[in-house]
Motif scaffolding. Structure first.
Motif, short mmCIF file in Angstrom:
data_model
loop_
_atom_site.label_atom_id
_atom_site.label_comp_id
_atom_site.label_asym_id
_atom_site.label_seq_id
_atom_site.Cartn_x
_atom_site.Cartn_y
_atom_site.Cartn_z
N GLY A 184 0.79 -1.22 0.00
CA GLY A 184 0.00 0.00 0.00
C GLY A 184 0.82 1.27 0.00
O GLY A 184 0.42 2.27 -0.61
N ILE A 185 1.98 1.25 0.66
CA ILE A 185 2.78 2.47 0.72
C ILE A 185 3.32 2.83 -0.66
O ILE A 185 3.49 4.01 -0.98
CB ILE A 185 3.92 2.35 1.76
CG1 ILE A 185 4.49 3.74 2.08
CG2 ILE A 185 5.02 1.41 1.27
CD1 ILE A 185 5.47 3.75 3.24
N VAL A 186 3.58 1.83 -1.47
CA VAL A 186 4.08 2.06 -2.83
C VAL A 186 2.93 2.41 -3.77
O VAL A 186 2.99 3.41 -4.51
CB VAL A 186 4.84 0.83 -3.36
CG1 VAL A 186 5.30 1.06 -4.79
CG2 VAL A 186 6.03 0.51 -2.46
N ASN A 187 1.89 1.61 -3.72
CA ASN A 187 0.80 1.76 -4.69
C ASN A 187 -0.11 2.95 -4.40
O ASN A 187 -0.49 3.67 -5.32
CB ASN A 187 -0.02 0.46 -4.72
CG ASN A 187 0.82 -0.73 -5.15
OD1 ASN A 187 1.83 -0.57 -5.85
ND2 ASN A 187 0.42 -1.92 -4.74
N LYS A 188 -0.45 3.16 -3.14
CA LYS A 188 -1.34 4.28 -2.81
C LYS A 188 -0.68 5.63 -3.02
O LYS A 188 -1.34 6.61 -3.39
CB LYS A 188 -1.84 4.16 -1.38
CG LYS A 188 -2.96 3.15 -1.20
CD LYS A 188 -3.60 3.32 0.17
CE LYS A 188 -4.86 2.47 0.29
NZ LYS A 188 -5.54 2.69 1.61
N LEU A 189 0.62 5.69 -2.75
CA LEU A 189 1.33 6.96 -2.90
C LEU A 189 1.94 7.11 -4.30
O LEU A 189 2.43 8.19 -4.63
CB LEU A 189 2.45 7.08 -1.86
CG LEU A 189 1.99 7.20 -0.40
CD1 LEU A 189 3.18 7.24 0.53
CD2 LEU A 189 1.13 8.43 -0.21
N GLN A 240 6.28 15.00 1.23
CA GLN A 240 5.19 15.86 0.76
C GLN A 240 3.96 15.01 0.46
O GLN A 240 2.83 15.40 0.77
CB GLN A 240 5.64 16.65 -0.47
CG GLN A 240 6.64 17.76 -0.15
CD GLN A 240 7.25 18.39 -1.39
OE1 GLN A 240 7.25 17.80 -2.47
NE2 GLN A 240 7.78 19.60 -1.23
N LYS A 241 4.18 13.85 -0.14
CA LYS A 241 3.06 12.93 -0.38
C LYS A 241 2.48 12.42 0.93
O LYS A 241 1.26 12.28 1.07
CB LYS A 241 3.54 11.74 -1.24
CG LYS A 241 3.83 12.09 -2.70
CD LYS A 241 4.29 10.87 -3.48
CE LYS A 241 4.52 11.21 -4.95
NZ LYS A 241 4.93 10.02 -5.74
N MET A 242 3.37 12.14 1.89
CA MET A 242 2.91 11.69 3.20
C MET A 242 2.03 12.75 3.87
O MET A 242 1.02 12.43 4.49
CB MET A 242 4.10 11.37 4.10
CG MET A 242 4.80 10.08 3.76
SD MET A 242 3.77 8.64 4.16
CE MET A 242 4.90 7.34 3.65
N ASN A 243 2.44 13.99 3.76
CA ASN A 243 1.67 15.07 4.37
C ASN A 243 0.24 15.12 3.86
O ASN A 243 -0.69 15.47 4.59
CB ASN A 243 2.35 16.42 4.11
CG ASN A 243 3.32 16.79 5.23
OD1 ASN A 243 3.23 16.27 6.34
ND2 ASN A 243 4.24 17.68 4.94
N LYS A 244 0.06 14.77 2.59
CA LYS A 244 -1.28 14.79 2.01
C LYS A 244 -2.18 13.72 2.60
O LYS A 244 -3.40 13.77 2.48
CB LYS A 244 -1.20 14.63 0.49
CG LYS A 244 -0.55 15.83 -0.22
CD LYS A 244 -0.51 15.62 -1.71
CE LYS A 244 0.15 16.80 -2.41
NZ LYS A 244 0.23 16.61 -3.89
N GLY A 258 -5.57 8.36 8.40
CA GLY A 258 -5.35 7.16 9.21
C GLY A 258 -4.22 6.29 8.73
O GLY A 258 -4.14 5.14 9.11
N GLY A 259 -3.32 6.79 7.93
CA GLY A 259 -2.18 6.01 7.48
C GLY A 259 -1.31 5.63 8.66
O GLY A 259 -0.88 6.48 9.43
N SER A 260 -1.03 4.31 8.85
CA SER A 260 -0.29 3.87 10.02
C SER A 260 1.16 4.30 9.98
O SER A 260 1.81 4.41 11.01
CB SER A 260 -0.39 2.34 10.16
OG SER A 260 0.02 1.70 8.98
#
Length: 255
Positions: A113-118, A215-219, A224-226
Motif C-alpha cells: 500500500g505504501i508504494v501503490n497508494k502513494l 510531501q506525499k505523506m503530508n497529504k 489514518g495512514g499507520s
C-alpha cells in the motif's frame, strides 16, 4: 546516573541515545538478543504471510522494492557500526496499509500500500528504505525499548514489555516486541531522515526524492495512514531535510 534523570534525558533527547540503549541491554535487549528475537518474529511473519497468501514475491511492486533493497544493502553494510553483521532480509506484504518498518538486525517489512497508494518512484522507495535502514543501523529500537524500560522502572511496574493478544498477527507481535508501535523521538526521527538522505545518495538515488516522499505523506494526514502514526510528517522535518539536501546532492553527483 539516577534512573529518573536518565529517563528525562532520554525523553527530551538532551543526550545521545547511548544511555537508553545501555538501559535496554540491562533489560535483556542487548544487540545479539534483540536481533535474534527480531529474526524469530520476522520468520513467524513470513510463515503467516505465506499461509494466508499475503507474501508478495513476484508482483511488479515486489520487484521494484526488492531491487531498491538490494541496491542499498551494500552501502548500509558499509556504515554498520553495531559490531554485528546484519543478515538483511525483506518481506513485502500484500495490504493496502501505508506502512513500512525495519526490525533489529536488518529485517525490513514493506506493505504494498505504501508504494501503490502513494505512487512512489524508485527513488522515493529508496527514501523509505534508507530511512528505515538507518533506524536499524543506529539501533533506534533499542533506544525506544530502553526508554520504555526506564518509564516502567520510574512507575514501579517492572521491566516487562506489554504483550499483545494471542490472536494478533505475527507482524503485530513482531512490532510489539521491538517497539514498532511506539513513536520514535523527534531526535531519532531526525537522525533517520538525515542518515537516510546520505544512504540513498550513496546508492545513486536522487535525495530530492525524500522531500517529495514526505510531501506525499503530508497529504495523507487525517486519513489514518499507520506510517504517519509512527513517523510524524510535518513541514519542520521537510525543512530540516532541505537544509541537508546540498550535502546529500554532493554525494549523489560525485558517484
Amino acid at each position: 546516573m539516577n534512573n529518573k534523570l536518565l529517563l528525562a534525558l532520554c525523553a527530551s533527547s538532551m543526550i545521545t541515545f547511548s544511555g537508553c540503549t545501555t538501559m535496554a541491554s540491562l533489560a535483556g535487549a542487548d544487540t545479539q538478543t534483540l536481533n535474534l528475537s527480531a529474526t524469530e518474529g520476522f520468520n513467524k511473519t513470513l510463515q503467516e504471510a505465506r499461509s494466508k497468501g499475503t507474501l508478495d514475491t513476484s508482483s511488479s511492486t515486489y520487484q521494484r522494492v526488492n531491487a531498491v533493497f538490494n541496491r542499498l544493502r551494500p552501502y548500509a553494510d558499509q556504515v554498520n557500526q553495531t559490531g554485528v553483521k546484519f543478515d538483511w532480509q525483506l518481506a513485502v506484504l500484500k495490504a493496502d496499509t501505508v506502512n513500512a518498518y525495519v526490525a533489529p538486525g536488518g529485517k525490513v517489512v514493506v506493505y504494498t500500500g505504501i508504494v501503490n497508494k502513494l505512487g512512489l518512484t524508485d527513488a522515493e522507495i529508496a527514501a523509505v528504505m534508507g530511512h528505515e535502514m538507518i533506524h536499524a543501523l543506529e539501533e533506534h529500537a533499542k533506544s525506544k525499548i530502553g526508554a520504555q524500560a526506564l518509564t516502567d522502572l520510574a512507575l514501579g511496574i517492572g521491566l516487562s514489555a506489554a504483550g499483545v493478544g494471542q490472536g494478533a498477527s505475527a507482524a503485530a507481535q513482531l512490532g510489539s516486541q521491538i517497539g514498532i508501535g511506539l513513536p520514535y523521538s523527534r531526535n531519532l526521527e531526525s537522525r533517520a531522515d538525515q542518515g537516510g538522505l546520505m544512504l540513498m545518495a550513496r546508492a545513486g538515488y536522487d535525495p530530492q526524492a525524500a522531500i517529495t516522499l514526505w510531501q506525499k505523506m503530508n497529504k495523507l494526514e487525517g486519513s489514518g495512514g499507520s506510517f504517519l502514526s509512527t513517523h510524524p510528517s510535518n513541514a519542520q522535518r521537510i525543512q530540516a531535510m532541505q537544509k541537508n539536501l546540498p550535502a546529500a546532492q554532493a554525494i549523489y553527483k560525485a558517484r
